[in-house]
Motif scaffolding. Structure first.
Motif, short mmCIF file in Angstrom:
data_model
loop_
_atom_site.label_atom_id
_atom_site.label_comp_id
_atom_site.label_asym_id
_atom_site.label_seq_id
_atom_site.Cartn_x
_atom_site.Cartn_y
_atom_site.Cartn_z
N VAL A 297 -7.51 8.85 -0.24
CA VAL A 297 -6.90 9.20 1.03
C VAL A 297 -6.34 7.95 1.70
CG1 VAL A 297 -9.09 8.94 2.28
CG2 VAL A 297 -7.28 10.39 3.22
N GLU A 298 -5.21 8.09 2.35
CA GLU A 298 -4.54 6.96 2.99
C GLU A 298 -5.37 6.43 4.16
OE1 GLU A 298 -0.83 8.40 4.28
OE2 GLU A 298 0.04 8.59 2.26
N PHE A 299 -5.15 5.16 4.49
CA PHE A 299 -5.70 4.61 5.73
C PHE A 299 -5.09 5.36 6.90
CE2 PHE A 299 -6.25 0.71 3.07
CZ PHE A 299 -7.62 0.57 3.23
N ASN A 300 -5.92 5.63 7.93
CA ASN A 300 -5.42 6.32 9.11
C ASN A 300 -5.74 5.49 10.35
OD1 ASN A 300 -8.18 6.73 9.62
ND2 ASN A 300 -8.15 8.72 8.59
N ASP A 301 -5.48 6.08 11.51
CA ASP A 301 -5.68 5.34 12.75
C ASP A 301 -7.14 4.96 12.96
OD1 ASP A 301 -3.01 5.39 13.38
OD2 ASP A 301 -3.15 7.25 14.55
N ARG B 72 4.27 -5.54 -8.46
CA ARG B 72 4.56 -4.18 -8.00
C ARG B 72 3.65 -3.13 -8.64
NH1 ARG B 72 10.93 -4.15 -8.87
NH2 ARG B 72 10.22 -5.35 -10.68
N PRO B 73 3.33 -3.23 -9.92
CA PRO B 73 2.39 -2.22 -10.47
C PRO B 73 1.03 -2.23 -9.80
CG PRO B 73 3.55 -3.38 -12.24
CD PRO B 73 3.87 -4.10 -10.98
N LEU B 74 0.68 -3.34 -9.18
CA LEU B 74 -0.63 -3.43 -8.53
C LEU B 74 -0.62 -2.88 -7.11
CD1 LEU B 74 -1.76 -7.02 -9.64
CD2 LEU B 74 -2.53 -4.84 -10.56
N ILE B 75 0.54 -2.87 -6.45
CA ILE B 75 0.56 -2.54 -5.03
C ILE B 75 1.38 -1.30 -4.69
CG2 ILE B 75 0.17 -4.95 -4.40
CD1 ILE B 75 3.14 -5.14 -3.67
N ASN B 76 2.39 -0.99 -5.48
CA ASN B 76 3.26 0.13 -5.12
C ASN B 76 2.48 1.44 -5.00
OD1 ASN B 76 5.38 -1.61 -5.06
ND2 ASN B 76 6.56 -0.61 -6.69
N ASN B 77 2.86 2.23 -4.00
CA ASN B 77 2.31 3.56 -3.74
C ASN B 77 0.85 3.52 -3.28
OD1 ASN B 77 2.86 6.32 -3.55
ND2 ASN B 77 1.82 6.75 -5.48
N ARG B 78 0.36 2.34 -2.97
CA ARG B 78 -1.00 2.24 -2.43
C ARG B 78 -0.94 2.19 -0.90
NH1 ARG B 78 -5.30 -1.10 -6.09
NH2 ARG B 78 -4.60 -0.41 -8.14
N SER B 79 -2.00 2.65 -0.30
CA SER B 79 -2.12 2.54 1.16
C SER B 79 -2.65 1.15 1.48
CB SER B 79 -3.07 3.61 1.69
OG SER B 79 -3.17 3.54 3.10
#
Length: 823
Positions: A430-434, A398-405
């Motif tokens: 910035v988050e991944f988008n369409d 979880r520390p590696l993946i949580n809150n990541r896009s």
């Protein structure tokens, strides 16, 4: 792409807000980016450079930088006096002209007056970075128009803007430095990922470009797209739509956004296409599956994502056939690569490469693999992170993946999912988008085709190697009177499968046939032809044909099989009792004979002959006397032949290395391989056969000639018992006497005129042979209670370790072997 060189107006935070407040507000400025190579020519010319200096990109690339950036020197004091506190400022380091001339060895910044067509002279702020490394880039120049700063100044802040000066600061000197560092590559968008990453690392090390407003206030220069962000553009477009519906005039800022937005969309699409083209050029350079996976992972990190994990189906990793059916919750997925920008080792223990695992239906990975479509997760929530982490048992990821896009993209070929990639971005990014989803899907599609090509090649190579391995014999290390060691090395060409082979065949009279051959060409056809020829040699060797006659028959067979069947072959028969070799050659390189007496090694002088398949060429046999302890070395030309080098050099090295003393036969083979492999350039496959000719001592051989009289059967039994008693093999006497009597009985009954010969040979086993002049081979058959004949061979088959019968030039030989008791 040129999007990264579109930098906007200064921040509304002026110098009067204080150092802390000012540092948090990045300065935005229309920036020109120029890269100069080691020859002083322009290798990168951004859109901002075109706008600032008036020269199109196609006209700038390849021209001397001093011609495109005419410099009259640093601004004199009287010209910059109105600018206030920095009236005496002349830059940090040399002027721009000196930098362009190649005298710059450290970062420099300053203000200069440049002549620009149609604009007379302009005042320019500039930063220059000397570049080092393997690439052609020597100098990175960033430049900005001070007039633009004046035009874009807002209210009271415009005075502060006029007083700016360019400088440098370590990227750790101000808040938000990590985010700025991630934006820095965008000023060099048209360069390759590797080149831009190398340059960015040097820029960060030398000092981040800043604007200095006073002795205390410094504002980092940060990227700007030149137009508002997508959300802001959307809001303004809605305002424009409402204005148009109500008949009102469209605000000027909305018109600007509409015009610039169209340009941004074009730039964004072009940037994605350039990225995909660049990735396509970087992957697929190898048909090796593992190398291809590494290329795909490195192509997307860090430019597109911060973490990339690649999973492949079990059949793909194993090099098996094309996987069938849609994956389900039982499908095993192998993690084959993890590429990331985190500190080294952070992922290794928690997410190790090589682990295989299934994925349950509630995960986005299962959704991707079953639908074959990308799955976008803007942010991994605590709940989703917990669900994913449940698959990893005691390891908490979880520390590696949580809150990541997260973006999961399938790796497909021919509408079948071969694997998928998990792409993660840092929470600060910035988050991944369409658009990223579309880009990721296209990237995965291209990567899937490359992986499928590598998979197909790996599968075909595995099939070919399996075919070849099945055709290469498992040779026993001990034969009658000799020790054998072999080596096979596949070639280094793409078609590594070839037609080289070796073999040994047990012959009557304790003799051994030794074969080395080389089918011309590579690939499955050569391997298949090799299998046919090897089978033919074994069959004809069992007929006890002389070497020259065997090659003659093999040549006839090759011609009947087709015109493309060409091969070289070396066939030798070793008789350990007479200590003699009989050898025939069909266009093959000669063997090496190492004499035990003095350690001398020589190439045997044999008639060369023509390759198998040429036809109409005679073959000759040569008899070579040998002594116990001599070694015979036979190999294919792939071991001694190097492109561009005389084969005599390789043969000389073969002789020298073969004569080198070794503790064992395997060590002797390894010595030869090492000596000839270090010469380099070997591309062909190699077959090596080494034989130590131990011989059989006369006291280990007993021979009797028997008359064609049934009375001789009793004499034969007595002779066998007596000889075994003399050799200390009394435990074998009963069975050996019984079986020898059966064979002699058959021979006396069927022989025509020549005496029957009975021979015992003590070697690794006890061998009993009976020769007669009848060419009809006996066969094992059933016998009823009333049958008078047919039981003899059944007795032999039951009691013997091994038995057989073969034709000879004078008749036939029937033999059996018994295992010697342990001493």
């Amino acid at each position: 792409m040129e999007r990264g060189t579109e930098w906007g107006a200064p921040s509304s935070h002026g110098a009067g807000h204080g150092a802390q407040e000012q540092a948090a507000a990045p300065g935005r400025i229309s920036l020109a980016v120029v890269v100069v190579d080691r020859a002083g020519l322009v290798s990168h010319w951004s859109r901002g450079a075109r706008r600032l200096f008036g020269t199109p990109r196609e006209d700038a690339l390849g021209r001397p930088a001093v011609d495109l950036l005419p410099v009259s020197g640093a601004l004199p004091d009287d010209e910059i006096a109105p600018y206030g506190a920095y009236a005496a400022y002349e830059g940090v380091g040399p002027d721009l002209e000196s930098s362009l001339d190649g005298r710059l060895s450290y970062p420099a910044a300053g203000r200069a007056r440049l002549r620009v067509p149609e604009r007379d002279r302009i005042d320019v702020l500039w930063w220059a970075y000397p570049l080092v490394g393997p690439g052609p880039e020597r100098l990175l120049v960033l430049a900005a128009d001070t007039d633009a700063l004046h035009r874009d100044g807002r209210g009271a802040d415009s005075i502060a803007v006029e007083r700016i000066a360019p400088g440098f600061a370590l990227h750790t000197d101000f808040p938000g430095a990590e985010e700025l560092a991630r934006q820095l590559p965008e000023i060099m968008p048209s360069m390759s990922v590797g080149e831009s990453a190398r340059i960015v690392a040097q820029v960060l090390e030398l000092g981040y470009p800043v604007l200095e407003f006073s002795q205390d206030d410094r504002v980092p220069v940060t990227p700007d797209w030149g137009v508002p962000r997508r959300a802001e553009r959307k809001a303004r477009r809605e305002r424009a739509a409402r204005a148009a519906a109500s008949g009102e005039s469209v605000p000027q800022d909305v018109q600007d956004v509409q015009d610039e937005g169209e340009d941004l969309e074009y730039v964004a699409v072009r940037e994605r296409l350039e990225f995909l083209n660049e990735v396509s050029g970087r992957i697929g350079t190898s048909l090796d599956l593992a190398q291809t996976i590494i290329e795909v992972s490195k192509a997307v990190v860090p430019r597109f994502t911060d973490v990339a994990g690649t999973y492949l189906r079990e059949q793909v990793v194993a090099g098996e056939g094309f996987p069938d059916g849609v994956p389900d919750t039982t499908t095993m997925w192998h993690r084959v690569a993890v590429e990331h920008t985190d500190e080294p080792g952070r992922w290794d223990d928690v997410i190790p490469v090589g682990e295989a695992m299934p994925f349950p239906a509630h995960t986005p990975f299962f959704q991707c693999m079953t639908s074959g479509q990308p799955v976008l997760v803007p942010r991994i929530s605590e709940q989703m992170g917990h669900a994913i982490a449940a698959q990893f048992e005691k390891r908490d990821i979880r520390p590696l993946i949580n809150n990541r896009s997260m973006l999961v993209v399938p790796l497909k070929a021919r509408n079948v999912v071969l694997g998928f990639m998990i792409l993660l971005r840092h929470p600060e990014r910035v988050e991944f988008n369409d658009m990223d989803r579309v880009t990721g899907a296209e990237l995965a599609a291209r990567a899937g085709l490359v992986l499928d090509n590598a998979r197909m090649y790996t599968y075909q190579e595995s099939v070919a190697e399996t075919l070849q391995d099945s055709m290469l014999p498992q040779i026993a290390p001990r034969m009658a009177g000799c020790d054998i060691a072999t080596r096979y090395l596949p070639g280094t060409l793409l078609g590594r499968v070839g037609g080289d082979w070796f073999d040994s065949v047990k012959l009557p009279g304790s003799r051994t046939a030794l074969v080395v051959g080389d089918v011309m060409g590579h690939g499955l056809n050569s391997a298949a032809m090799m299998g046919q020829l090897r089978t033919a040699v074994q069959t004809m060797a069992a007929l006890d044909l002389p070497p020259a006659q065997l090659l003659r028959n093999l040549d006839d067979l090759a011609q009947r099989l087709g015109d493309s069947y060409l091969a070289t072959c070396l066939y030798a028969v070793y008789d350990p009792i007479t200590s003699e070799l009989e050898i025939a050659n069909a266009g093959h390189i000669p063997p090496v004979l190492v004499r035990a007496e003095d350690g001398r090694s020589d190439l045997l002088d044999l008639p060369t002959g023509a390759p198998i398949g040429v036809g109409g060429v005679p073959f000759e046999s040569v008899r070579v006397p040998v002594a116990p302890g001599d070694r015979l070395v036979m190999c294919t030309d792939g071991l001694v032949e190097v492109r561009g080098e005389d084969i005599g050099v390789g043969l000389a090295t073969l002789c020298e290395s073969a004569a080198h003393p070794a503790a064992s036969m395997d060590d002797a083979c390894d010595t030869i391989i090492r000596a000839l492999n270090v010469r380099g350039g070997r591309k062909d496959d190699v077959a090596l056969l080494m034989v130590r000719l131990g011989g059989i001592a006369p006291e280990d051989v007993a021979l009797w000639r028997l008359a064609l009289d049934p009375v001789e059967v009793g004499r034969a039994r007595a002779a066998v018992r007596e000889q075994l008693h003399e050799w200390g093999l009394n435990s074998l006497a009963d069975n050996a006497e019984l079986m020898a009597g059966e064979l002699v009985t058959n021979a006396v009954r069927h022989a025509r005129s020549r005496r029957v010969e009975l021979r015992l040979v003590r070697g690794e086993t006890l061998l009993c042979e009976v020769d007669d002049d009848d060419h009809t081979l006996p066969s094992l058959r059933g016998a009823g209670p009333a049958d008078e004949f047919g039981r003899g061979l059944r007795v032999v088959s039951t009691l013997a370790r091994e038995w057989g019968a073969s034709r000879t030039s004078a008749g036939k030989t029937v033999w059996f072997e018994l295992t010697l008791p342990r001493r």
